[in-house]
Design a protein around this motif. Structure first.
Motif, PDB file in Angstrom:
ATOM      1  N   SER A  19       0.824  -1.188   0.000  1.00 38.70           N
ATOM      2  CA  SER A  19       0.000   0.000   0.000  1.00 38.70           C
ATOM      3  C   SER A  19       0.856   1.234   0.000  1.00 38.70           C
ATOM      4  CB  SER A  19      -0.883   0.035   1.222  1.00 38.70           C
ATOM      5  OG  SER A  19      -0.164   0.527   2.310  1.00 38.70           O
ATOM      6  N   VAL A  20       1.793   1.263   0.891  1.00 33.29           N
ATOM      7  CA  VAL A  20       2.599   2.470   0.958  1.00 33.29           C
ATOM      8  C   VAL A  20       3.316   2.629  -0.346  1.00 33.29           C
ATOM      9  CG1 VAL A  20       2.887   2.444   3.402  1.00 33.29           C
ATOM     10  CG2 VAL A  20       4.514   1.251   1.991  1.00 33.29           C
ATOM     11  N   ALA A  21       3.642   1.467  -0.896  1.00 31.85           N
ATOM     12  CA  ALA A  21       4.313   1.538  -2.154  1.00 31.85           C
ATOM     13  C   ALA A  21       3.384   2.100  -3.178  1.00 31.85           C
ATOM     14  CB  ALA A  21       4.766   0.169  -2.559  1.00 31.85           C
ATOM     15  N   GLY A  22       2.251   2.172  -2.886  1.00 32.29           N
ATOM     16  CA  GLY A  22       1.081   2.461  -3.621  1.00 32.29           C
ATOM     17  C   GLY A  22       1.024   3.479  -4.631  1.00 32.29           C
ATOM     18  N   CYS A  23       1.269   3.959  -4.342  1.00 32.94           N
ATOM     19  CA  CYS A  23       2.486   4.550  -4.178  1.00 32.94           C
ATOM     20  C   CYS A  23       3.550   3.709  -4.818  1.00 32.94           C
ATOM     21  CB  CYS A  23       2.777   4.913  -2.767  1.00 32.94           C
ATOM     22  SG  CYS A  23       1.245   5.490  -2.143  1.00 32.94           S
ATOM     23  N   LYS A  24       3.605   2.516  -4.991  1.00 34.90           N
ATOM     24  CA  LYS A  24       4.110   1.776  -6.126  1.00 34.90           C
ATOM     25  C   LYS A  24       5.261   0.823  -5.962  1.00 34.90           C
ATOM     26  CE  LYS A  24       2.733   1.566  -9.515  1.00 34.90           C
ATOM     27  NZ  LYS A  24       2.506   1.278 -10.858  1.00 34.90           N
ATOM     28  N   MET A 364      -3.286   3.888  -5.193  1.00 34.11           N
ATOM     29  CA  MET A 364      -2.747   5.076  -5.858  1.00 34.11           C
ATOM     30  C   MET A 364      -3.765   6.198  -5.751  1.00 34.11           C
ATOM     31  SD  MET A 364      -0.124   6.296  -7.378  1.00 34.11           S
ATOM     32  CE  MET A 364       0.028   7.970  -7.992  1.00 34.11           C
ATOM     33  N   GLU A 365      -3.250   7.395  -5.523  1.00 33.63           N
ATOM     34  CA  GLU A 365      -4.118   8.540  -5.255  1.00 33.63           C
ATOM     35  C   GLU A 365      -4.179   9.505  -6.428  1.00 33.63           C
ATOM     36  OE1 GLU A 365      -1.177   7.937  -4.094  1.00 33.63           O
ATOM     37  OE2 GLU A 365       0.065   9.730  -4.071  1.00 33.63           O
ATOM     38  N   TYR A 366      -5.374  10.004  -6.674  1.00 38.59           N
ATOM     39  CA  TYR A 366      -5.599  11.066  -7.657  1.00 38.59           C
ATOM     40  C   TYR A 366      -6.647  11.999  -7.081  1.00 38.59           C
ATOM     41  CZ  TYR A 366      -3.133   7.849 -10.641  1.00 38.59           C
ATOM     42  OH  TYR A 366      -2.168   7.013 -11.134  1.00 38.59           O
ATOM     43  N   SER A 399      -7.291   4.363   3.942  1.00 38.86           N
ATOM     44  CA  SER A 399      -7.026   5.575   4.726  1.00 38.86           C
ATOM     45  C   SER A 399      -5.816   6.321   4.167  1.00 38.86           C
ATOM     46  CB  SER A 399      -6.818   5.228   6.207  1.00 38.86           C
ATOM     47  OG  SER A 399      -5.641   4.469   6.382  1.00 38.86           O
ATOM     48  N   HIS A 400      -4.779   5.599   3.804  1.00 33.94           N
ATOM     49  CA  HIS A 400      -3.581   6.242   3.246  1.00 33.94           C
ATOM     50  C   HIS A 400      -3.920   7.015   1.966  1.00 33.94           C
ATOM     51  CE1 HIS A 400       0.826   6.418   2.302  1.00 33.94           C
ATOM     52  NE2 HIS A 400       0.333   6.542   1.081  1.00 33.94           N
ATOM     53  N   GLU A 401      -4.614   6.355   1.059  1.00 32.79           N
ATOM     54  CA  GLU A 401      -4.894   7.001  -0.235  1.00 32.79           C
ATOM     55  C   GLU A 401      -5.878   8.162  -0.070  1.00 32.79           C
ATOM     56  OE1 GLU A 401      -2.759   6.200  -2.210  1.00 32.79           O
ATOM     57  OE2 GLU A 401      -2.225   4.156  -1.671  1.00 32.79           O
ATOM     58  N   VAL A 402      -6.875   7.987   0.805  1.00 32.73           N
ATOM     59  CA  VAL A 402      -7.801   9.104   1.047  1.00 32.73           C
ATOM     60  C   VAL A 402      -7.045  10.244   1.747  1.00 32.73           C
ATOM     61  CG1 VAL A 402      -9.933   9.838   2.205  1.00 32.73           C
ATOM     62  CG2 VAL A 402      -9.854   7.634   1.023  1.00 32.73           C
ATOM     63  N   GLY A 403      -6.097   9.903   2.610  1.00 31.18           N
ATOM     64  CA  GLY A 403      -5.270  10.932   3.258  1.00 31.18           C
ATOM     65  C   GLY A 403      -4.548  11.806   2.247  1.00 31.18           C
ATOM     66  N   HIS A 404      -4.196  11.205   1.112  1.00 34.65           N
ATOM     67  CA  HIS A 404      -3.541  11.986   0.045  1.00 34.65           C
ATOM     68  C   HIS A 404      -4.457  13.068  -0.521  1.00 34.65           C
ATOM     69  CE1 HIS A 404       0.424  10.372  -0.734  1.00 34.65           C
ATOM     70  NE2 HIS A 404      -0.010   9.124  -0.775  1.00 34.65           N
ATOM     71  N   GLN A 405      -5.765  12.946  -0.313  1.00 41.13           N
ATOM     72  CA  GLN A 405      -6.650  14.013  -0.816  1.00 41.13           C
ATOM     73  C   GLN A 405      -6.275  15.343  -0.165  1.00 41.13           C
ATOM     74  OE1 GLN A 405      -8.852  13.551  -3.387  1.00 41.13           O
ATOM     75  NE2 GLN A 405      -7.927  11.513  -3.420  1.00 41.13           N
ATOM     76  N   ASP A 422       4.233  14.582   0.964  1.00 44.87           N
ATOM     77  CA  ASP A 422       2.966  13.891   0.727  1.00 44.87           C
ATOM     78  C   ASP A 422       2.961  12.480   1.301  1.00 44.87           C
ATOM     79  OD1 ASP A 422       4.548  12.910  -1.356  1.00 44.87           O
ATOM     80  OD2 ASP A 422       2.893  12.803  -2.772  1.00 44.87           O
ATOM     81  N   GLU A 423       4.060  11.732   1.183  1.00 44.72           N
ATOM     82  CA  GLU A 423       4.008  10.333   1.632  1.00 44.72           C
ATOM     83  C   GLU A 423       4.098  10.170   3.156  1.00 44.72           C
ATOM     84  OE1 GLU A 423       2.727   8.261  -0.003  1.00 44.72           O
ATOM     85  OE2 GLU A 423       3.059   8.829  -2.082  1.00 44.72           O
ATOM     86  N   SER A 424       4.968  10.927   3.820  1.00 41.30           N
ATOM     87  CA  SER A 424       5.016  10.800   5.289  1.00 41.30           C
ATOM     88  C   SER A 424       3.700  11.300   5.879  1.00 41.30           C
ATOM     89  CB  SER A 424       6.179  11.595   5.871  1.00 41.30           C
ATOM     90  OG  SER A 424       7.411  11.122   5.376  1.00 41.30           O
ATOM     91  N   PHE A 425       3.173  12.372   5.295  1.00 41.06           N
ATOM     92  CA  PHE A 425       1.909  12.911   5.810  1.00 41.06           C
ATOM     93  C   PHE A 425       0.754  11.949   5.530  1.00 41.06           C
ATOM     94  CE2 PHE A 425       2.264  17.220   7.569  1.00 41.06           C
ATOM     95  CZ  PHE A 425       3.620  17.444   7.382  1.00 41.06           C
ATOM     96  N   ALA A 426       0.722  11.359   4.330  1.00 42.37           N
ATOM     97  CA  ALA A 426      -0.356  10.395   4.038  1.00 42.37           C
ATOM     98  C   ALA A 426      -0.231   9.182   4.959  1.00 42.37           C
ATOM     99  CB  ALA A 426      -0.315   9.973   2.571  1.00 42.37           C
ATOM    100  N   SER A 427       1.002   8.766   5.249  1.00 39.28           N
ATOM    101  CA  SER A 427       1.194   7.636   6.170  1.00 39.28           C
ATOM    102  C   SER A 427       0.761   8.032   7.583  1.00 39.28           C
ATOM    103  CB  SER A 427       2.649   7.181   6.157  1.00 39.28           C
ATOM    104  OG  SER A 427       3.026   6.790   4.844  1.00 39.28           O
ATOM    105  N   VAL A 477      10.709   7.298   3.834  1.00 41.95           N
ATOM    106  CA  VAL A 477       9.715   8.338   3.568  1.00 41.95           C
ATOM    107  C   VAL A 477       8.330   7.921   4.077  1.00 41.95           C
ATOM    108  CG1 VAL A 477       8.550   9.598   1.716  1.00 41.95           C
ATOM    109  CG2 VAL A 477      11.022   9.304   1.670  1.00 41.95           C
ATOM    110  N   TYR A 478       7.993   6.635   3.963  1.00 45.15           N
ATOM    111  CA  TYR A 478       6.668   6.192   4.413  1.00 45.15           C
ATOM    112  C   TYR A 478       6.695   5.795   5.890  1.00 45.15           C
ATOM    113  CZ  TYR A 478       5.272   5.755  -0.518  1.00 45.15           C
ATOM    114  OH  TYR A 478       4.973   5.998  -1.836  1.00 45.15           O
ATOM    115  N   TRP A 479       7.520   4.812   6.211  1.00 49.06           N
ATOM    116  CA  TRP A 479       7.428   4.203   7.536  1.00 49.06           C
ATOM    117  C   TRP A 479       8.083   5.072   8.606  1.00 49.06           C
ATOM    118  CZ3 TRP A 479       9.018  -1.459   5.903  1.00 49.06           C
ATOM    119  CH2 TRP A 479       8.073  -1.925   4.982  1.00 49.06           C
TER     120      TRP A 479
HETATM  121 ZN   LIG Z   1       1.057   7.379  -0.700  1.00 49.51          ZN
END
Ligand SMILES: [Zn+2]
Length: 551
Positions: A19-24, A364-366, A399-405, A422-427, A477-479
């Motif tokens: 998920s965090v990778a989901g980022c990919k 992935m977030e858009y 929650s992570h992807e919605v957090g990116h909104q 964006d990633e530390s904050f979304a995490s 960056v994520y964890w």
């Molecule tokens: Zn993310």
């Protein structure tokens, strides 16, 4: 720990990883395979340690500082209003051809020079071309699938009426448009062009797989102009390099008449003609326009205040499980809107779409739309165990992807050069979600400083390109980024830390923020003389953001 709990715990880590990778992260990549193995081996310890850390920190009283301010934050659940000034506008007339797997049409992009420099050229980002066939590659960048170079034609500058010949950079995603007449600061123009992009047949955030079209980053979009000029950093598959300005999108989208489409923005009209239909969509104050479509999508729907939330899913061998998964994802999305709306300011859009799709990353977030992977769910040998696994996945990924909104969508940033914004904050939003939904067991994710994953010698506020490999990027960056923000939250307390973030969101809503924008607010309220806070900052961030060290 009994076997079942352990199995769920392992799943949780896997979900988190993807998920965090989901980022990919690509499930089949070498790094991922190795990492998954390592991660599983240390799950128990990591979880235990994280819990201990959280408990001990939670007992710590918020510290007093001599120079901090304590109030003046926007109130919890405050509204985030769209700005009233002039904005960029993309008028798009698009057609999805599901036989040829192409998306294309005509675009009129109206924008103004919002810098103090003359613009003698424009830069477009054409991410679709990164998916070109290996034999056509002669360019840098790319993910080398069966896509193709985007055709871009009839490029015109409204001011001169003349056609512009574009120049493609060595980086295939960078397209330069020399301007015959410079665009002066404050001056406006409309750039018109036709394009046809080839949709790759891959299980990726952009592509078509199992009849599900994920049409994202598909049209040539104006790059962001910064103090360094046009931003055109290289693409990387693990994370995001997307960086653009807030705009309105006025779209007419033609698709097969039996296709269910979910997109950024609000549907305003629909007209059928033969075996196609044309959907009118208006998206206000967003950084990008994307859509997902499938003839097999089914929907579950709900509402949070004025926002309508839809989850699209498709059925496989056991439709009842697919529907259960969609309902769990829908609830997690609504719970996320509620938790984040209170903590950071209410979600300002009328729609949020959650797409369960066959993509290789966790999510992935858009803008107004998140894609959640189908790939890591579906295990478990009973209704109950499946439900538990779906719930853990949803809690983590949705929650992570919605957090990116909020952190990417509302507050933009350069996700390549300052990915932690964006990633530390979304995490960190995963933690805010856990606190709201599971107040007694928040922060059970295995986050710790000492498990060997983190690249401890690289501060977390570095660019993607400063990390040795994808795993050190993700773990930092994520964890680690999540843990650091949680530590700040526990140190300063919910009132102050979320208040600071709320003010940051409020002040930089619909703009692109720099990391100092956050730190300036942190120092304004928490002071530069809070020793415990400073220890966290000295240890984890580089000296560009650190407060001055005491003599
Ligand atoms: Zn993310």
């Amino acid at each position: 720990m009994n076997k079942k709990i352990r199995a769920i715990s392992l799943m949780l880590v896997a979900c988190m990883l993807f998920s965090v990778a989901g980022c990919k992260i690509r499930i089949h990549s070498k790094e991922t395979t190795e990492t998954t193995t390592t991660t599983e081996a240390t799950t128990t310890e990591a979880t235990t340690e994280a819990t201990t850390t959280a408990e001990s920190s939670a007992a710590t009283e918020p510290s007093e500082t001599t120079s901090s301010e304590s109030s003046g934050f926007p109130e919890k659940g405050c509204k985030i209003e769209f700005p009233s000034g002039d904005r960029y506008l993309y008028k798009m007339y698009l057609t999805l051809d599901d036989k040829k797997n192409t998306i294309g049409g005509h675009v009129d992009a109206t924008f103004f020079n919002d810098s103090s420099d003359d613009w003698d050229k424009l830069c477009l980002r054409d991410y679709s071309s990164l998916f070109l066939k290996p034999e056509d590659a002669g360019y840098d960048g790319g993910v080398k699938t069966n896509g193709a170079l985007t055709e871009i034609n009839n490029i015109q500058d409204s001011r001169t009426g003349n056609t512009i010949e574009y120049e493609r950079d060595k980086d295939v995603s960078v397209v330069w448009l020399p301007l015959e007449k410079k665009l002066a600061p404050g001056e406006k123009m409309t750039l018109s062009y036709d394009f046809v992009a080839q949709i790759p047949t891959v299980a990726d955030r952009y592509g078509v797989q199992d009849g599900v079209f994920c049409i994202t980053n598909f049209y040539p979009i104006l790059a962001e102009y910064t103090s360094e000029g046009w931003s055109h950093i290289g693409f990387y598959a693990c994370g995001e390099c997307f960086y653009s300005e807030i705009a309105d999108f006025d779209v007419m989208l033609t698709v097969p008449s039996d296709m269910v489409v979910l997109s950024t923005g609000v549907e305003t009209s629909e007209a059928k003609e033969g075996d196609t239909k044309t959907i009118g969509i208006y998206a206000e104050c967003v950084r990008d326009f994307v859509f997902c479509g499938s003839k097999n999508f089914k929907l579950v729907e709900g509402d949070y205040k004025d926002t309508h939330v839809r989850t699209a899913y498709f059925e496989e061998e056991k439709p009842e499980y697919d529907k259960m998964e969609a309902e769990i994802a829908l609830k997690a999305a609504i719970d996320s809107l509620e938790a984040f709306g209170s903590a950071f300011g209410e979600y300002p859009y009328k729609d949020l779409e959650v797409i369960i799709a066959p993509i290789s990353a966790g999510g992935m977030e858009y803008p107004n739309l998140v894609i959640i992977s189908k790939a890591f769910v579906g295990t478990g040998d009973s209704d109950e165990s499946r439900k538990e696994i779906y719930q853990l996945s949803a809690d983590n990924v949705v929650s992570h992807e919605v957090g990116h909104q909020w952190f990417m969508g509302i507050v933009g940033s350069n996700s390549g050069l300052q990915p932690w914004l964006d990633e530390s904050f979304a995490s960190f939003t995963e933690y805010i979600y856990e606190l709201a939904v599971y107040p007694d067991k928040a922060h059970q994710l295995p986050v710790t400083f000492d498990d060997g994953y983190y690249t401890r010698n690289v501060p977390i506020n570095k660019s993607y390109f400063d990390y040795d490999d994808n795993m050190s990027y993700i773990s930092s960056v994520y964890w680690r980024g999540k843990q650091i923000l949680v530590n700040m939250y526990e140190l300063l307390g919910e009132e102050q830390f979320n208040g600071i973030i709320r003010e940051y969101v409020h002040e930089f809503a619909f703009k692109n923020a720099d990391q100092m924008d956050f730190f300036n607010l942190l120092y304004k309220y928490a002071g530069t003389d809070n020793e415990k806070l400073n220890d966290i900052i000295y240890e984890n961030f580089d000296d560009t953001v650190q407060p001055p060290k005491a003599a």
